[in-house]
Scaffold this motif. Structure first.
Motif, PDB file in Angstrom:
ATOM      1  N   VAL A 254       0.053  -8.912  -0.829  1.00  0.00           N
ATOM      2  CA  VAL A 254       0.144  -7.603  -1.484  1.00  0.00           C
ATOM      3  C   VAL A 254       1.532  -7.428  -2.095  1.00  0.00           C
ATOM      4  O   VAL A 254       1.679  -6.973  -3.243  1.00  0.00           O
ATOM      5  CB  VAL A 254      -0.157  -6.468  -0.486  1.00  0.00           C
ATOM      6  N   ILE A 255       2.556  -7.785  -1.346  1.00  0.00           N
ATOM      7  CA  ILE A 255       3.932  -7.684  -1.837  1.00  0.00           C
ATOM      8  C   ILE A 255       4.115  -8.537  -3.076  1.00  0.00           C
ATOM      9  O   ILE A 255       4.695  -8.103  -4.088  1.00  0.00           O
ATOM     10  CB  ILE A 255       4.933  -8.105  -0.740  1.00  0.00           C
ATOM     11  N   SER A 256       3.603  -9.780  -3.017  1.00  0.00           N
ATOM     12  CA  SER A 256       3.764 -10.706  -4.137  1.00  0.00           C
ATOM     13  C   SER A 256       2.945 -10.269  -5.355  1.00  0.00           C
ATOM     14  O   SER A 256       3.452 -10.258  -6.482  1.00  0.00           O
ATOM     15  CB  SER A 256       3.341 -12.115  -3.704  1.00  0.00           C
ATOM     16  N   TYR A 257       1.694  -9.887  -5.134  1.00  0.00           N
ATOM     17  CA  TYR A 257       0.795  -9.568  -6.250  1.00  0.00           C
ATOM     18  C   TYR A 257       1.224  -8.300  -6.980  1.00  0.00           C
ATOM     19  O   TYR A 257       1.263  -8.260  -8.219  1.00  0.00           O
ATOM     20  CB  TYR A 257      -0.635  -9.426  -5.724  1.00  0.00           C
ATOM     21  N   ALA A 266       2.361  -2.137 -13.219  1.00  0.00           N
ATOM     22  CA  ALA A 266       1.655  -0.935 -13.655  1.00  0.00           C
ATOM     23  C   ALA A 266       0.293  -0.853 -12.968  1.00  0.00           C
ATOM     24  O   ALA A 266      -0.421  -1.856 -12.844  1.00  0.00           O
ATOM     25  CB  ALA A 266       1.476  -0.973 -15.174  1.00  0.00           C
ATOM     26  N   GLY A 267      -0.058   0.290 -12.516  1.00  0.00           N
ATOM     27  CA  GLY A 267      -1.343   0.490 -11.857  1.00  0.00           C
ATOM     28  C   GLY A 267      -1.293   0.389 -10.354  1.00  0.00           C
ATOM     29  O   GLY A 267      -2.307   0.636  -9.684  1.00  0.00           O
ATOM     30  N   THR A 268      -0.122   0.033  -9.817  1.00  0.00           N
ATOM     31  CA  THR A 268      -0.008  -0.083  -8.353  1.00  0.00           C
ATOM     32  C   THR A 268      -0.370   1.228  -7.674  1.00  0.00           C
ATOM     33  O   THR A 268      -0.972   1.243  -6.592  1.00  0.00           O
ATOM     34  CB  THR A 268       1.428  -0.502  -7.959  1.00  0.00           C
ATOM     35  N   GLU A 269      -0.029   2.319  -8.345  1.00  0.00           N
ATOM     36  CA  GLU A 269      -0.285   3.627  -7.737  1.00  0.00           C
ATOM     37  C   GLU A 269      -1.776   3.955  -7.632  1.00  0.00           C
ATOM     38  O   GLU A 269      -2.169   4.922  -6.970  1.00  0.00           O
ATOM     39  CB  GLU A 269       0.412   4.727  -8.549  1.00  0.00           C
ATOM     40  N   ASP A 270      -2.627   3.113  -8.253  1.00  0.00           N
ATOM     41  CA  ASP A 270      -4.077   3.354  -8.196  1.00  0.00           C
ATOM     42  C   ASP A 270      -4.705   2.818  -6.904  1.00  0.00           C
ATOM     43  O   ASP A 270      -5.918   2.950  -6.712  1.00  0.00           O
ATOM     44  CB  ASP A 270      -4.775   2.692  -9.385  1.00  0.00           C
ATOM     45  N   TYR A 271      -3.883   2.200  -6.057  1.00  0.00           N
ATOM     46  CA  TYR A 271      -4.414   1.574  -4.829  1.00  0.00           C
ATOM     47  C   TYR A 271      -3.623   2.058  -3.622  1.00  0.00           C
ATOM     48  O   TYR A 271      -2.461   2.462  -3.739  1.00  0.00           O
ATOM     49  CB  TYR A 271      -4.325   0.044  -4.926  1.00  0.00           C
ATOM     50  N   HIS A 272      -4.259   1.999  -2.460  1.00  0.00           N
ATOM     51  CA  HIS A 272      -3.534   2.309  -1.218  1.00  0.00           C
ATOM     52  C   HIS A 272      -4.110   1.479  -0.078  1.00  0.00           C
ATOM     53  O   HIS A 272      -5.159   0.826  -0.207  1.00  0.00           O
ATOM     54  CB  HIS A 272      -3.595   3.805  -0.910  1.00  0.00           C
ATOM     55  N   PHE A 273      -3.393   1.490   1.040  1.00  0.00           N
ATOM     56  CA  PHE A 273      -3.867   0.799   2.239  1.00  0.00           C
ATOM     57  C   PHE A 273      -4.888   1.678   2.966  1.00  0.00           C
ATOM     58  O   PHE A 273      -4.688   2.893   3.102  1.00  0.00           O
ATOM     59  CB  PHE A 273      -2.703   0.528   3.205  1.00  0.00           C
ATOM     60  N   LEU A 274      -5.963   1.023   3.454  1.00  0.00           N
ATOM     61  CA  LEU A 274      -6.861   1.670   4.402  1.00  0.00           C
ATOM     62  C   LEU A 274      -6.474   1.154   5.780  1.00  0.00           C
ATOM     63  O   LEU A 274      -6.521  -0.045   6.039  1.00  0.00           O
ATOM     64  CB  LEU A 274      -8.322   1.335   4.104  1.00  0.00           C
ATOM     65  N   CYS A 275      -6.084   2.061   6.641  1.00  0.00           N
ATOM     66  CA  CYS A 275      -5.583   1.656   7.955  1.00  0.00           C
ATOM     67  C   CYS A 275      -6.718   1.497   8.958  1.00  0.00           C
ATOM     68  O   CYS A 275      -7.841   1.982   8.774  1.00  0.00           O
ATOM     69  CB  CYS A 275      -4.574   2.684   8.465  1.00  0.00           C
ATOM     70  N   TRP A 276      -6.386   0.831  10.031  1.00  0.00           N
ATOM     71  CA  TRP A 276      -7.340   0.512  11.085  1.00  0.00           C
ATOM     72  C   TRP A 276      -7.956   1.771  11.688  1.00  0.00           C
ATOM     73  O   TRP A 276      -9.123   1.762  12.097  1.00  0.00           O
ATOM     74  CB  TRP A 276      -6.603  -0.312  12.145  1.00  0.00           C
ATOM     75  N   ASP A 277      -7.190   2.860  11.715  1.00  0.00           N
ATOM     76  CA  ASP A 277      -7.704   4.100  12.301  1.00  0.00           C
ATOM     77  C   ASP A 277      -8.420   4.983  11.278  1.00  0.00           C
ATOM     78  O   ASP A 277      -8.829   6.106  11.570  1.00  0.00           O
ATOM     79  CB  ASP A 277      -6.568   4.886  12.966  1.00  0.00           C
ATOM     80  N   SER A 279      -7.068   6.114   8.406  1.00  0.00           N
ATOM     81  CA  SER A 279      -6.119   6.829   7.543  1.00  0.00           C
ATOM     82  C   SER A 279      -5.728   5.931   6.375  1.00  0.00           C
ATOM     83  O   SER A 279      -6.122   4.771   6.295  1.00  0.00           O
ATOM     84  CB  SER A 279      -4.875   7.224   8.349  1.00  0.00           C
ATOM     85  N   SER A 280      -4.947   6.476   5.449  1.00  0.00           N
ATOM     86  CA  SER A 280      -4.501   5.702   4.295  1.00  0.00           C
ATOM     87  C   SER A 280      -3.013   5.878   4.078  1.00  0.00           C
ATOM     88  O   SER A 280      -2.423   6.878   4.503  1.00  0.00           O
ATOM     89  CB  SER A 280      -5.268   6.126   3.033  1.00  0.00           C
ATOM     90  N   MET A 281      -2.398   4.879   3.404  1.00  0.00           N
ATOM     91  CA  MET A 281      -0.962   4.909   3.109  1.00  0.00           C
ATOM     92  C   MET A 281      -0.735   4.314   1.735  1.00  0.00           C
ATOM     93  O   MET A 281      -1.466   3.400   1.316  1.00  0.00           O
ATOM     94  CB  MET A 281      -0.184   4.099   4.146  1.00  0.00           C
ATOM     95  N   PRO A 282       0.287   4.773   1.012  1.00  0.00           N
ATOM     96  CA  PRO A 282       0.614   4.202  -0.303  1.00  0.00           C
ATOM     97  C   PRO A 282       1.045   2.741  -0.171  1.00  0.00           C
ATOM     98  O   PRO A 282       1.505   2.298   0.889  1.00  0.00           O
ATOM     99  CB  PRO A 282       1.768   5.074  -0.795  1.00  0.00           C
ATOM    100  N   LEU A 283       0.903   2.001  -1.255  1.00  0.00           N
ATOM    101  CA  LEU A 283       1.359   0.614  -1.272  1.00  0.00           C
ATOM    102  C   LEU A 283       2.870   0.586  -1.444  1.00  0.00           C
ATOM    103  O   LEU A 283       3.392   0.814  -2.529  1.00  0.00           O
ATOM    104  CB  LEU A 283       0.703  -0.162  -2.428  1.00  0.00           C
ATOM    105  N   ASN A 284       3.571   0.327  -0.381  1.00  0.00           N
ATOM    106  CA  ASN A 284       5.006   0.069  -0.465  1.00  0.00           C
ATOM    107  C   ASN A 284       5.422  -0.714   0.764  1.00  0.00           C
ATOM    108  O   ASN A 284       4.648  -0.904   1.714  1.00  0.00           O
ATOM    109  CB  ASN A 284       5.825   1.350  -0.643  1.00  0.00           C
ATOM    110  N   LEU A 285       6.645  -1.216   0.748  1.00  0.00           N
ATOM    111  CA  LEU A 285       7.117  -2.104   1.814  1.00  0.00           C
ATOM    112  C   LEU A 285       7.195  -1.419   3.165  1.00  0.00           C
ATOM    113  O   LEU A 285       7.178  -2.085   4.204  1.00  0.00           O
ATOM    114  CB  LEU A 285       8.492  -2.668   1.442  1.00  0.00           C
ATOM    115  N   ASN A 286       7.282  -0.125   3.186  1.00  0.00           N
ATOM    116  CA  ASN A 286       7.507   0.586   4.439  1.00  0.00           C
ATOM    117  C   ASN A 286       6.237   1.131   5.079  1.00  0.00           C
ATOM    118  O   ASN A 286       6.292   1.727   6.147  1.00  0.00           O
ATOM    119  CB  ASN A 286       8.490   1.744   4.203  1.00  0.00           C
ATOM    120  N   ASN A 287       5.115   0.945   4.407  1.00  0.00           N
ATOM    121  CA  ASN A 287       3.894   1.593   4.883  1.00  0.00           C
ATOM    122  C   ASN A 287       2.806   0.590   5.270  1.00  0.00           C
ATOM    123  O   ASN A 287       1.638   0.763   4.951  1.00  0.00           O
ATOM    124  CB  ASN A 287       3.343   2.538   3.815  1.00  0.00           C
TER     125      ASN A 287
END
Length: 776
Positions: A254-257, A266-277, A279-287
């Motif tokens: 994910v970091i590389s792509y 461009a377009g990274t903001e159109d995706y997010h992480f789906l967490c195990w519980d 919930s969701s988090m934005p795509l960034n190094l800290n989340n």
């Protein structure tokens, strides 16, 4: 001096002396070295390691495989070994309180990371997926079928969250197909590239049956492992370029792509992480919110170690690693012992100028770090091992013939479970092949591994059916299959000019066993095909005995179990040059051992047949190429220069590896049999696919080849579960037709009679043969 002060000084001096003496004792006492498990094939490299670091306080203990190593550590016969997380799970299952994890082997570029990698789920925001239950009916992209981050981890957790179990029961099918059925019905469209089962034809059949599981791949018709929408970044391409809803991959990809560590695309903001519980988090190094974190390979040790011992062992491991780093072996590679003994590497996917590093747990932490606690820290990685697919209450029951073979079977049970192979393996104990055949026939066991002759008999008498064959070793890798070559061997010093095979007439022959296809059936077939012997089956054996001047050793020819099926055998002639337990023919210490179908007969088996030659008793020995090269010559007990091959055209070859050009025909290898009948169809397929998966995973070239020595001697015992010389398993349907090689010679039929024989003359010939056999 004041007496009090004098006495005080004496006491103080004595105390200091005692401390110095004790310190000296500790300094000069040799502490027992820590015992490192090393595979027997790498013991020489271990010697190189100890020579490079002579004061390492480590010694090597030879082990057959990782399962054997875990056993040795539990029994205090070894102290530590590097293991993958799956083997740690096996150790936990073996002795729950017996082990601790003391150190990790981390890749240098990620030495500050607590996990090898973190599987993640990336979701398209516009999909509206806001919880785990929203995944049903969506388009899903995966790294590949059966891979950790993109397949096993998500589905084991979806199983654990009760998303898939109900779908598993929607079809009566083998476990593998149940998984495919459940996933096919859970997701709308999928890219799950790679081999779904090890067998190509079956793989193609399943992909045609469940086409939606390949629909999002770049090439749906192939759905192969190298599909551009497979792999870590390929799954993200599938997500972003095919309009999918979710991709299962790892955080590094994910970091590389998306270039999260520099300028996000461009377009990274159109995706997010789906967490195990859910919930969701934005795509960034800290989340990062991973579904399970794969632990590093680590050094496992015994829980018997004290904190001081743990510290000393960690120091010893560091010393070995540091010395290895200082000894480059060329091309920036580490010494062989670093890679194969300590299992530390700088080879791809690592950078060549970086070396794996050792991360030690603090000693008090190590004392509490059991294998299961180590696996559970990373979002329950153990769940991915314990719930990898549709649950099944059935098992594959392997019939074994003694307690030692059962021990290997139980090791296989653990090794297969650790690598997520289902259904699980169970072990059913019997005493003989016949008892195993009966147990499979009545449903107490599911499979038995038999020689071709016993397989044929089990099919005729107990209605068993073969489903797999063992694949045999061969010098030529392009000629490897479920067969061996039958060969004839003579002494290299034999002066006979064999212009054609008829020159063998009147010679003395050594056959190893009447149960051997190479030793008995193959020469019968070839002599018949060359018209050197002929007539009905009941007379062929008499004619072959006469062809060799009534001077042969065919162990088993007089055994009770054999004449019951072949009463026409001329036993006296077929046993005339056997030795029993004596040094030479006719000199047995125990008369009953003469011509026995076991090792009490000096000339029993392939090695015995060659010994028959070396003793000067026989002129030709009939064996197979695998026994000659894979066992006899490999053991060093006999020399290749003592023998040469005799071809069917009468020529000879001194190069014993030329058996492909100089042989007496192909013979089938061992076969796996199970029950017949329509009601057992699903179980038969489960047996077949499970064993193929085990062979593919634990056998030569498999990802877990070092976990269990599936093929080969087991603590000095031969042919447990499978033949030592086999290298894999294959579908039985791929085996050439060998049935006539057995049926034409092991049963009193008239199939080999010349056409001029009337049924009446055949009957007379058979009766005469029986009478001759009785008086021979």
């Amino acid at each position: 001096m004041n007496p009090y002060k004098r006495s005080h000084a004496i006491v103080l001096a004595s105390a200091i002396f005692a401390i110095l003496f004790a310190t000296a004792e500790i300094t000069f006492a040799q502490k027992a070295p820590f015992r490192l498990c090393v595979s027997v094939e790498f013991m020489k490299q271990c010697e190189d390691m100890l020579a490079a670091v002579p004061n390492s306080n480590v010694k090597c203990v030879s082990t057959v495989d990782k399962i054997d190593c875990i056993t040795k550590i539990s029994k205090d016969e070894a102290d530590f070994a590097p293991l993958e997380p799956e083997e740690m799970w096996v150790a936990h299952r073996f002795v729950k309180e017996g082990f601790i994890v003391i150190s990790e082997v981390r890749w240098a570029e990620f030495e500050n990371r607590n996990f090898r990698y973190e599987p993640v789920a990336v979701v398209r925001k516009s999909s509206g997926i806001k919880s785990i239950s929203d995944l049903a009916g969506r388009k899903s992209c995966h790294t590949g079928f059966g891979r950790n981050a993109g397949w096993k981890i998500p589905f084991s957790h979806l199983m654990d969250k009760d998303q898939l179990p109900k779908l598993c029961d929607g079809i009566n099918a083998p476990t593998t197909e149940k998984d495919l059925f459940a996933i096919s019905n859970y997701f709308k469209e999928v890219c799950a590239p790679g081999a779904w089962v090890p067998e190509k034809d079956k793989d193609l059949e399943l992909k045609k049956k469940y086409p939606n599981l390949c629909q999002l791949c770049e090439n749906p018709s192939l759905c192969s492992r190298d599909d551009k929408h497979g792999g870590y970044e390929g799954a993200l391409k599938c997500l972003t370029q095919k309009g999918a809803d979710i991709a299962w991959t790892k955080m590094d990809a994910v970091i590389s792509y998306f270039k999260l560590d520099s300028q996000p695309i461009a377009g990274t903001e159109d995706y997010h992480f789906l967490c195990w519980d859910g919930s969701s988090m934005p795509l960034n190094l800290n989340n990062t919110c991973s579904w399970a974190k794969r632990p590093w390979k680590a050094y496992l040790s015994s829980s018997r170690l004290s904190s001081a011992d743990i510290g000393d062992l960690q120091t010893a491991i560091t010393a070995l690693r540091n010395k290895g780093n200082d000894l480059p072996a060329g091309d920036q590679k580490l010494p062989d012992w670093m890679r194969n003994v300590l299992e530390i590497s700088n080879e791809p996917p690592r950078k060549l100028n970086q070396t794996d590093v050792i991360f030690h747990f603090e000693t008090h932490v190590a004392k509490l770090t059991t294998p299961i606690s180590y696996l559970s820290v990373g979002k329950n990685y153990s769940v991915t091992i314990e719930k990898p697919s549709c649950a099944t209450g059935s098992s594959i029951k392997f019939c074994v013939k003694n307690d030692l073979e059962k021990s290997k079977c139980l090791s296989l049970q653990l090794a297969a479970a650790g690598r997520r192979v289902l259904p699980k393996v169970d072990c059913v104990l019997a005493e003989t092949d016949l008892e195993c055949i009966q147990k499979v026939g009545n449903g107490q066991a599911d499979l038995v591994n038999l020689s071709p002759k016993d397989s044929d008999w089990a099919q005729r008498n107990y209605d068993l059916v073969p489903v797999l064959s063992e694949v045999e070793w061969n010098h030529n890798k392009d000629d490897i299959g479920p067969y061996r070559y039958a060969i004839a061997v003579i002494k290299s010093s034999d002066p006979q000019d064999y212009k054609n095979i008829s020159a063998l007439q009147g010679k003395k022959s050594c056959h190893g066993s009447i149960r051997s296809l190479a030793g008995w059936n193959a020469p019968l077939a070839k002599l018949r095909d060359l018209n050197l012997i002929g007539g009905p089956t009941c007379g062929l054996t008499i004619q072959m005995s006469q062809f060799f001047g009534n001077q042969s050793c065919v162990p088993g020819a007089k055994d009770v179990a054999i004449p019951t099926r072949m009463p026409w055998l001329p036993t006296k002639n077929l046993c005339s040059i056997c030795a029993g337990d004596g040094p030479l023919a006719g000199q047995a210490f125990t008369p009953d051992t003469v011509c026995k179908d076991d090792s009490s007969e000096r000339y029993f088996g392939a090695e015995g047949a060659l010994q028959c030659l070396l003793d000067g008793v026989g002129d030709v020995a009939f064996i197979d190429h695998v026994e000659l090269h894979g066992k006899i010559l490999a053991s060093g007990d006999m020399k290749a220069t003592d023998f040469k091959l005799l071809c069917t055209n009468g020529s000879t070859m001194s190069n014993l590896t030329n058996y492909q050009a100089c042989n007496w025909g192909k013979i089938p290898s061992n076969q796996i049999l199970t029950r017949s009948g329509d009601e057992w169809e699903v179980k038969r397929e489960d047996v077949r696919l499970t064993l193929l998966k085990i062979s593919d995973t634990l056998g030569p070239g498999g990802k877990a080849v070092g976990v269990l020595k599936l093929f080969g001697p087991y603590f000095g015992n031969n042919d447990f579960l499978f033949k030592d010389t086999s290298i894999g398993l294959c579908d039985y349907k791929s085996v050439p037709e060998f049935k006539s090689l057995i049926s034409d010679f092991d049963y009193c039929t008239t199939s080999t009679a010349p056409s001029l024989f009337s049924s009446f003359s055949i009957l007379i010939f058979s009766c005469v043969a029986l009478i001759m056999a009785r008086f021979s």
